[in-house]
Design a protein around this motif. Structure first.
Motif, PDB file in Angstrom:
ATOM      1  N   TYR A  33      36.114  36.235  43.105  1.00  9.84           N
ATOM      2  CA  TYR A  33      37.287  36.984  42.648  1.00  9.84           C
ATOM      3  C   TYR A  33      37.663  36.563  41.232  1.00  9.84           C
ATOM      4  O   TYR A  33      37.926  37.415  40.370  1.00  9.84           O
ATOM      5  N   GLY A  34      37.685  35.261  40.982  1.00  4.18           N
ATOM      6  CA  GLY A  34      38.097  34.754  39.675  1.00  4.18           C
ATOM      7  C   GLY A  34      37.177  35.186  38.552  1.00  4.18           C
ATOM      8  O   GLY A  34      37.625  35.424  37.426  1.00  4.18           O
ATOM      9  N   ALA A  35      35.885  35.290  38.832  1.00  3.47           N
ATOM     10  CA  ALA A  35      34.910  35.646  37.804  1.00  3.47           C
ATOM     11  C   ALA A  35      34.732  37.154  37.668  1.00  3.47           C
ATOM     12  O   ALA A  35      34.121  37.630  36.706  1.00  3.47           O
ATOM     13  N   SER A  36      35.231  37.909  38.612  1.00  2.00           N
ATOM     14  CA  SER A  36      35.047  39.364  38.594  1.00  2.00           C
ATOM     15  C   SER A  36      35.936  40.002  37.538  1.00  2.00           C
ATOM     16  O   SER A  36      36.920  39.420  37.086  1.00  2.00           O
ATOM     17  N   SER A  37      35.587  41.215  37.172  1.00  2.00           N
ATOM     18  CA  SER A  37      36.269  41.882  36.070  1.00  2.00           C
ATOM     19  C   SER A  37      36.514  43.356  36.381  1.00  2.00           C
ATOM     20  O   SER A  37      35.608  44.051  36.859  1.00  2.00           O
ATOM     21  N   VAL A  38      37.714  43.813  36.090  1.00  2.00           N
ATOM     22  CA  VAL A  38      38.023  45.235  36.238  1.00  2.00           C
ATOM     23  C   VAL A  38      37.180  46.052  35.263  1.00  2.00           C
ATOM     24  O   VAL A  38      36.776  47.173  35.566  1.00  2.00           O
ATOM     25  N   ASN A  39      36.895  45.475  34.099  1.00  2.88           N
ATOM     26  CA  ASN A  39      36.037  46.169  33.124  1.00  2.88           C
ATOM     27  C   ASN A  39      34.664  46.466  33.712  1.00  2.88           C
ATOM     28  O   ASN A  39      34.102  47.548  33.511  1.00  2.88           O
ATOM     29  N   ASN A  40      34.102  45.495  34.446  1.00  5.96           N
ATOM     30  CA  ASN A  40      32.799  45.708  35.084  1.00  5.96           C
ATOM     31  C   ASN A  40      32.878  46.789  36.152  1.00  5.96           C
ATOM     32  O   ASN A  40      31.963  47.595  36.311  1.00  5.96           O
ATOM     33  N   ILE A  41      33.969  46.778  36.891  1.00  5.17           N
ATOM     34  CA  ILE A  41      34.162  47.787  37.936  1.00  5.17           C
ATOM     35  C   ILE A  41      34.242  49.176  37.307  1.00  5.17           C
ATOM     36  O   ILE A  41      33.688  50.145  37.826  1.00  5.17           O
ATOM     37  N   CYS A  42      34.903  49.262  36.168  1.00 12.73           N
ATOM     38  CA  CYS A  42      35.001  50.539  35.454  1.00 12.73           C
ATOM     39  C   CYS A  42      33.639  51.009  34.964  1.00 12.73           C
ATOM     40  O   CYS A  42      33.238  52.160  35.203  1.00 12.73           O
ATOM     41  N   SER A  43      32.930  50.122  34.262  1.00 14.87           N
ATOM     42  CA  SER A  43      31.687  50.523  33.615  1.00 14.87           C
ATOM     43  C   SER A  43      30.598  50.875  34.622  1.00 14.87           C
ATOM     44  O   SER A  43      29.765  51.750  34.357  1.00 14.87           O
ATOM     45  N   ALA A  44      30.593  50.230  35.771  1.00 15.78           N
ATOM     46  CA  ALA A  44      29.545  50.476  36.767  1.00 15.78           C
ATOM     47  C   ALA A  44      29.555  51.914  37.264  1.00 15.78           C
ATOM     48  O   ALA A  44      28.505  52.481  37.582  1.00 15.78           O
ATOM     49  N   GLN A  45      30.744  52.519  37.335  1.00 20.21           N
ATOM     50  CA  GLN A  45      30.868  53.892  37.845  1.00 20.21           C
ATOM     51  C   GLN A  45      31.370  54.869  36.788  1.00 20.21           C
ATOM     52  O   GLN A  45      31.611  56.040  37.090  1.00 20.21           O
ATOM     53  N   GLY A  46      31.538  54.383  35.553  1.00 15.43           N
ATOM     54  CA  GLY A  46      32.042  55.259  34.504  1.00 15.43           C
ATOM     55  C   GLY A  46      33.458  55.732  34.768  1.00 15.43           C
ATOM     56  O   GLY A  46      33.803  56.894  34.518  1.00 15.43           O
ATOM     57  N   ILE A  47      34.294  54.831  35.280  1.00 14.52           N
ATOM     58  CA  ILE A  47      35.679  55.159  35.631  1.00 14.52           C
ATOM     59  C   ILE A  47      36.606  54.459  34.633  1.00 14.52           C
ATOM     60  O   ILE A  47      36.396  53.291  34.306  1.00 14.52           O
ATOM     61  N   SER A  48      37.615  55.152  34.158  1.00  8.47           N
ATOM     62  CA  SER A  48      38.554  54.545  33.214  1.00  8.47           C
ATOM     63  C   SER A  48      39.504  53.598  33.941  1.00  8.47           C
ATOM     64  O   SER A  48      39.744  53.734  35.147  1.00  8.47           O
ATOM     65  N   LYS A  49      40.050  52.634  33.189  1.00  5.90           N
ATOM     66  CA  LYS A  49      41.037  51.723  33.767  1.00  5.90           C
ATOM     67  C   LYS A  49      42.259  52.487  34.266  1.00  5.90           C
ATOM     68  O   LYS A  49      42.848  52.132  35.294  1.00  5.90           O
ATOM     69  N   GLY A  50      42.627  53.533  33.516  1.00  3.30           N
ATOM     70  CA  GLY A  50      43.783  54.316  33.928  1.00  3.30           C
ATOM     71  C   GLY A  50      43.610  54.921  35.308  1.00  3.30           C
ATOM     72  O   GLY A  50      44.545  54.933  36.106  1.00  3.30           O
ATOM     73  N   ILE A  51      42.397  55.397  35.597  1.00  6.35           N
ATOM     74  CA  ILE A  51      42.117  55.971  36.918  1.00  6.35           C
ATOM     75  C   ILE A  51      42.199  54.888  37.985  1.00  6.35           C
ATOM     76  O   ILE A  51      42.803  55.080  39.052  1.00  6.35           O
ATOM     77  N   ILE A  52      41.600  53.734  37.716  1.00 11.62           N
ATOM     78  CA  ILE A  52      41.634  52.646  38.696  1.00 11.62           C
ATOM     79  C   ILE A  52      43.067  52.234  38.991  1.00 11.62           C
ATOM     80  O   ILE A  52      43.468  52.083  40.159  1.00 11.62           O
ATOM     81  N   TYR A  53      43.865  52.090  37.941  1.00 10.17           N
ATOM     82  CA  TYR A  53      45.239  51.636  38.144  1.00 10.17           C
ATOM     83  C   TYR A  53      46.137  52.736  38.713  1.00 10.17           C
ATOM     84  O   TYR A  53      47.254  52.460  39.156  1.00 10.17           O
ATOM     85  N   HIS A  54      45.653  53.947  38.712  1.00 10.54           N
ATOM     86  CA  HIS A  54      46.377  55.016  39.403  1.00 10.54           C
ATOM     87  C   HIS A  54      46.270  54.825  40.918  1.00 10.54           C
ATOM     88  O   HIS A  54      47.230  55.096  41.649  1.00 10.54           O
TER      89      HIS A  54
END
Length: 222
Positions: free
Chosen positions: A43-64
Motif C-alpha cells: 500500500y505504501g509503495a503503490s501510486s494512484v498515478n500508476n493506477i491511472c496510467s495502467a488503464q488510461g484513467i484520469s485522476k479526476g475520474i478516480i476521485y469521482h
C-alpha cells in the motif's frame, strides 16, 4: 398510442440505466487497475498515478468514484475478503468428514482460492500480516465476515472432538488466534509470495493441527 409522458419516462429510464451500467463498468476498470497495483507492491509503495496510467484513467475520474487512495485500497480489501469468504463457505458447506478431514479441507479451500485468484494474494497477506496502521480498524471491519466464518468452522470442528473439561471452546479459539499472531509476526506481506505464502499457510495449518490433536502419535503403543 403511447403518451408523451410515457415516452419521457421510457427515455429517461433507459438513459439512467445506461448511466448506471457505465458507472459500474468504470468502477470495475478502476478496481481492476488498483488490484493490479496493490498486488505488485505494498500500500505504501503503490501510486494512484500508476493506477491511472495502467488503464488510461484520469485522476479526476478516480476521485469521482473513490475519494482517496485509502478508500480505493479498502474497497479492494473488502472485495478480497468477500470473495474468499463466499468461496470457502460454499465449499465447506458441501463437505463432510472427520475433524481432521474438515481441517484439511479448510486450508485446501484457502489455497485453491488464491491459486484461482492470485491477484488477491498479496492484498490478503498485507491485510492479515502488516496492514497500514491508520487503516487497521477499517480493515478489521472488512475482515469481519471472514473472521466469523473461521470461528464458525473451528467451532464445528471442535464439536466433533472430546474436549478436556478444563478448557472451553472460547479458550481454544483464543489460543489459536495467539498461535496465528505469533506465526504472522515472523512475516511481512512482501515475504509471503509464491512458495513462502504456501509455507505460511502450512504453518498455520500445522499450528491448529497440533493445538487440536497434540504431538503424541497415539497409533504407537507405549
Amino acid at each position: 398510442m403511447m403518451q408523451k409522458t410515457d415516452l419521457m419516462v421510457n427515455y429517461f429510464g433507459g438513459s439512467s440505466m445506461k448511466r448506471e451500467e457505465k458507472n459500474q463498468q468504470m468502477r470495475r476498470r478502476i478496481m481492476d487497475s488498483a488490484l493490479a497495483e496493490f498486488s505488485g507492491q505494498s500500500y505504501g509503495a503503490s501510486s494512484v498515478n500508476n493506477i491511472c496510467s495502467a488503464q488510461g484513467i484520469s485522476k479526476g475520474i478516480i476521485y469521482h468514484y473513490f475519494k482517496t487512495k485509502d478508500e480505493l485500497f479498502l474497497a479492494c480489501v473488502k472485495e478480497c475478503f468477500s470473495l474468499l469468504t463466499a468461496y470457502i463457505s460454499e465449499r465447506m458447506q458441501q463437505g463432510e468428514g472427520t475433524a481432521r478431514e474438515r481441517l484439511e479441507q479448510y486450508f485446501t479451500c484457502r489455497m485453491a482460492f488464491f491459486a484461482s485468484h492470485p491477484i488477491y494474494q498479496r492484498l490478503f497477506c498485507e491485510a492479515i500480516v502488516s496492514p497500514p496502521e491508520h487503516l487497521s480498524a477499517e480493515i478489521q471491519n472488512c475482515r469481519r465476515e471472514f473472521d466469523a466464518l473461521n470461528i464458525g468452522i473451528l467451532e464445528q470442528i471442535l464439536a466433533q472432538l472430546p474436549l478436556r473439561k478444563d478448557h472451553t471452546k472460547e479458550e481454544i479459539i483464543e489460543i489459536f488466534r495467539q498461535f496465528q499472531d505469533f506465526i504472522n509476526a515472523r512475516y511481512s506481506a512482501a515475504d509471503l509470495q509464491g512458495s513462502e505464502f504456501e509455507l505460511h499457510e502450512n504453518q498455520c495449518r500445522k499450528a491448529l493441527n497440533i493445538l487440536l490433536f497434540g504431538i503424541i502419535d497415539h497409533s504407537v503403543s507405549e
